[in-house]
Design a protein around this motif. Structure first.
Motif, PDB file in Angstrom:
ATOM      1  N   TYR A   1       0.825  -1.210   0.000  1.00  0.00           N
ATOM      2  CA  TYR A   1       0.000   0.000   0.000  1.00  0.00           C
ATOM      3  C   TYR A   1       0.860   1.262   0.000  1.00  0.00           C
ATOM      4  CZ  TYR A   1      -4.232  -2.740   0.778  1.00  0.00           C
ATOM      5  OH  TYR A   1      -5.275  -3.618   0.648  1.00  0.00           O
ATOM      6  N   ALA A   2       1.977   1.218   0.732  1.00  0.00           N
ATOM      7  CA  ALA A   2       2.868   2.373   0.758  1.00  0.00           C
ATOM      8  C   ALA A   2       3.434   2.642  -0.634  1.00  0.00           C
ATOM      9  CB  ALA A   2       4.002   2.140   1.755  1.00  0.00           C
ATOM     10  N   THR A   3       3.835   1.575  -1.326  1.00  0.00           N
ATOM     11  CA  THR A   3       4.358   1.724  -2.692  1.00  0.00           C
ATOM     12  C   THR A   3       3.278   2.279  -3.612  1.00  0.00           C
ATOM     13  OG1 THR A   3       5.831  -0.164  -2.347  1.00  0.00           O
ATOM     14  CG2 THR A   3       5.443   0.520  -4.615  1.00  0.00           C
ATOM     15  N   LEU A   4       2.052   1.776  -3.454  1.00  0.00           N
ATOM     16  CA  LEU A   4       0.937   2.249  -4.272  1.00  0.00           C
ATOM     17  C   LEU A   4       0.668   3.726  -4.024  1.00  0.00           C
ATOM     18  CD1 LEU A   4      -1.418   1.658  -6.213  1.00  0.00           C
ATOM     19  CD2 LEU A   4      -2.787   1.008  -4.213  1.00  0.00           C
ATOM     20  N   TYR A   5       0.628   4.132  -2.747  1.00  0.00           N
ATOM     21  CA  TYR A   5       0.349   5.536  -2.422  1.00  0.00           C
ATOM     22  C   TYR A   5       1.454   6.460  -2.938  1.00  0.00           C
ATOM     23  CZ  TYR A   5      -3.252   3.729   0.720  1.00  0.00           C
ATOM     24  OH  TYR A   5      -4.348   3.099   1.234  1.00  0.00           O
TER      25      TYR A   5
ATOM     26  N   LEU B   1      11.578   2.624  -3.989  1.00  0.00           N
ATOM     27  CA  LEU B   1      11.838   1.203  -4.220  1.00  0.00           C
ATOM     28  C   LEU B   1      13.296   0.857  -3.944  1.00  0.00           C
ATOM     29  CD1 LEU B   1       9.756   0.611  -7.471  1.00  0.00           C
ATOM     30  CD2 LEU B   1       9.232  -0.202  -5.170  1.00  0.00           C
ATOM     31  N   ALA B   2      14.196   1.778  -4.262  1.00  0.00           N
ATOM     32  CA  ALA B   2      15.618   1.531  -4.019  1.00  0.00           C
ATOM     33  C   ALA B   2      15.904   1.411  -2.530  1.00  0.00           C
ATOM     34  CB  ALA B   2      16.450   2.655  -4.638  1.00  0.00           C
ATOM     35  N   VAL B   3      15.328   2.333  -1.751  1.00  0.00           N
ATOM     36  CA  VAL B   3      15.521   2.282  -0.302  1.00  0.00           C
ATOM     37  C   VAL B   3      14.847   1.041   0.277  1.00  0.00           C
ATOM     38  CG1 VAL B   3      14.986   3.421   1.881  1.00  0.00           C
ATOM     39  CG2 VAL B   3      15.746   4.775  -0.070  1.00  0.00           C
TER      40      VAL B   3
ATOM     41  N   ILE C   1      14.121   1.144   7.120  1.00  0.00           N
ATOM     42  CA  ILE C   1      13.884   2.588   7.068  1.00  0.00           C
ATOM     43  C   ILE C   1      12.436   2.864   6.669  1.00  0.00           C
ATOM     44  CG2 ILE C   1      14.483   4.723   5.866  1.00  0.00           C
ATOM     45  CD1 ILE C   1      17.330   3.758   5.704  1.00  0.00           C
ATOM     46  N   ILE C   2      11.957   2.149   5.638  1.00  0.00           N
ATOM     47  CA  ILE C   2      10.574   2.307   5.198  1.00  0.00           C
ATOM     48  C   ILE C   2       9.625   1.849   6.292  1.00  0.00           C
ATOM     49  CG2 ILE C   2       8.883   1.680   3.452  1.00  0.00           C
ATOM     50  CD1 ILE C   2      11.154   3.383   2.397  1.00  0.00           C
ATOM     51  N   ALA C   3       9.970   0.726   6.935  1.00  0.00           N
ATOM     52  CA  ALA C   3       9.119   0.214   8.009  1.00  0.00           C
ATOM     53  C   ALA C   3       9.013   1.223   9.149  1.00  0.00           C
ATOM     54  CB  ALA C   3       9.667  -1.113   8.529  1.00  0.00           C
ATOM     55  N   GLY C   4      10.148   1.832   9.497  1.00  0.00           N
ATOM     56  CA  GLY C   4      10.148   2.822  10.560  1.00  0.00           C
ATOM     57  C   GLY C   4       9.275   4.021  10.219  1.00  0.00           C
ATOM     58  N   ALA C   5       9.326   4.436   8.946  1.00  0.00           N
ATOM     59  CA  ALA C   5       8.508   5.564   8.505  1.00  0.00           C
ATOM     60  C   ALA C   5       7.020   5.228   8.580  1.00  0.00           C
ATOM     61  CB  ALA C   5       8.890   5.960   7.079  1.00  0.00           C
TER      62      ALA C   5
ATOM     63  N   GLU D   1      13.576   0.468  16.602  1.00  0.00           N
ATOM     64  CA  GLU D   1      13.927   0.397  15.181  1.00  0.00           C
ATOM     65  C   GLU D   1      15.320   0.948  14.903  1.00  0.00           C
ATOM     66  OE1 GLU D   1      11.205   1.903  16.285  1.00  0.00           O
ATOM     67  OE2 GLU D   1       9.489   0.721  15.581  1.00  0.00           O
ATOM     68  N   ASN D   2      15.618   2.118  15.450  1.00  0.00           N
ATOM     69  CA  ASN D   2      16.930   2.726  15.205  1.00  0.00           C
ATOM     70  C   ASN D   2      18.059   1.895  15.805  1.00  0.00           C
ATOM     71  OD1 ASN D   2      15.846   4.888  13.789  1.00  0.00           O
ATOM     72  ND2 ASN D   2      15.662   6.177  15.603  1.00  0.00           N
ATOM     73  N   ASP D   3      17.799   1.264  16.948  1.00  0.00           N
ATOM     74  CA  ASP D   3      18.816   0.419  17.576  1.00  0.00           C
ATOM     75  C   ASP D   3      19.171  -0.756  16.669  1.00  0.00           C
ATOM     76  OD1 ASP D   3      18.805   2.010  19.875  1.00  0.00           O
ATOM     77  OD2 ASP D   3      17.161   0.871  20.756  1.00  0.00           O
ATOM     78  N   LEU D   4      18.157  -1.359  16.053  1.00  0.00           N
ATOM     79  CA  LEU D   4      18.397  -2.487  15.159  1.00  0.00           C
ATOM     80  C   LEU D   4      19.137  -2.057  13.902  1.00  0.00           C
ATOM     81  CD1 LEU D   4      14.992  -4.382  15.489  1.00  0.00           C
ATOM     82  CD2 LEU D   4      17.214  -5.116  16.354  1.00  0.00           C
ATOM     83  N   LEU D   5      18.800  -0.883  13.391  1.00  0.00           N
ATOM     84  CA  LEU D   5      19.498  -0.370  12.210  1.00  0.00           C
ATOM     85  C   LEU D   5      20.970  -0.113  12.517  1.00  0.00           C
ATOM     86  CD1 LEU D   5      16.891   2.160  10.755  1.00  0.00           C
ATOM     87  CD2 LEU D   5      17.650   0.025   9.715  1.00  0.00           C
ATOM     88  N   GLN D   6      21.225   0.489  13.677  1.00  0.00           N
ATOM     89  CA  GLN D   6      22.603   0.766  14.068  1.00  0.00           C
ATOM     90  C   GLN D   6      23.369  -0.529  14.304  1.00  0.00           C
ATOM     91  OE1 GLN D   6      23.050   3.121  17.635  1.00  0.00           O
ATOM     92  NE2 GLN D   6      25.077   3.812  17.053  1.00  0.00           N
ATOM     93  N   LEU D   7      22.727  -1.511  14.922  1.00  0.00           N
ATOM     94  CA  LEU D   7      23.378  -2.800  15.153  1.00  0.00           C
ATOM     95  C   LEU D   7      23.710  -3.478  13.835  1.00  0.00           C
ATOM     96  CD1 LEU D   7      24.308  -5.002  17.089  1.00  0.00           C
ATOM     97  CD2 LEU D   7      21.967  -5.900  17.101  1.00  0.00           C
TER      98      LEU D   7
END
Length: 251
Positions: free
Chosen positions: A36-40, A76-78, A85-89, A183-189
């Protein structure tokens, strides 16, 4: 560090699971959310591009249309390289049901969890500052050598970082039944694991993350009194020296 989800749940009396950590339950971002995010994003960019051509001067409209066409490609690239990152947004756009006082308490407990486990793991403090919500936030160096730039991180350093990264979410789960700020902790890890001397594949990364959650749980439970005093120190916006004194039992 092979730790399964079932083992993690059993050793923590069911308190720490994929759902309570915010990585496997109803609060997760599903595949449909991404669709849905991609569609929007695609529809919104298309409408913006057509509107730019219709209502703006020719050259300006063409430029805006070009940039609008790039947005879905960048999205789509991100999403394909770093979907977290998309999930966090998406999670951020959903909003937060906590009231202000509960949110402040959640952040205090999250950051106090980081502080306690990072200190107990022997990592030096990189920064300690008040965030926009008026709550102290702490960040540790990845090594006793500081940033350890120019070299890879050892398995012991990665293990310690896994504990510190998961401690904030574990602290939330213990006190609120679920974590919302990891979320940010997992990204940093994830980025730190890429600096590991030993290759950390997908399976090993999951094992390390679950082991880090279990180890941080044991540290928080085993030092519960110190942790609670540290939470109060964070609420009072105490200095680094005062927080360390709290952990050491001299304050």
């Amino acid at each position: 560090y092979p730790v399964s989800l079932n083992f993690l749940e059993q050793r923590t009396d069911g308190k720490i699971t994929a759902e309570t950590l915010g990585i496997g339950g109803k609060g997760d971002v599903s595949l449909d959310d991404f669709k849905y995010a991609t569609l929007y994003v695609t529809l919104g960019s298309s409408v913006a591009g057509v509107a730019a051509l219709a209502f703006l001067p020719e050259n300006v409209g063409a430029t805006f249309c070009y940039f609008a066409a790039l947005i879905p490609i960048l999205f789509l690239a991100v999403g394909s390289t770093t979907p977290a990152i998309i999930a966090g947004a998406i999670v951020s756009l959903r909003g937060n049901s906590d009231d202000k006082s509960e949110q402040e308490d959640r952040v205090c407990r999250h950051e106090a969890g980081h502080f306690l486990t990072g200190y107990l793991c022997g990592l030096p403090i990189k920064s300690y500052e008040i965030n926009d919500e008026g709550i102290p936030c702490v960040e540790f160096y990845p090594s006793t050598d500081g940033d350890a730039m120019g070299r890879e991180l050892s398995s012991e350093e990665i293990a310690a970082l896994s504990v510190v990264a998961m401690s904030g979410s574990v602290a939330e789960a213990l006190n609120f039944g679920e974590a919302k700020g990891g979320e940010n902790d997992l990204l940093q890890l994830d980025s730190l694991m890429r600096r590991s001397k030993d290759f950390v594949g997908a399976q090993k990364q999951q094992d390390l993350t679950r082991w880090g959650a279990l180890a941080s749980y044991n540290l928080l439970i085993g030092n519960k009194d110190k942790y609670e005093r540290l939470v109060e120190a964070f609420r009072a916006k105490k200095s680094v020296a005062e927080c360390i004194a709290t952990v050491e039992g001299t304050n």
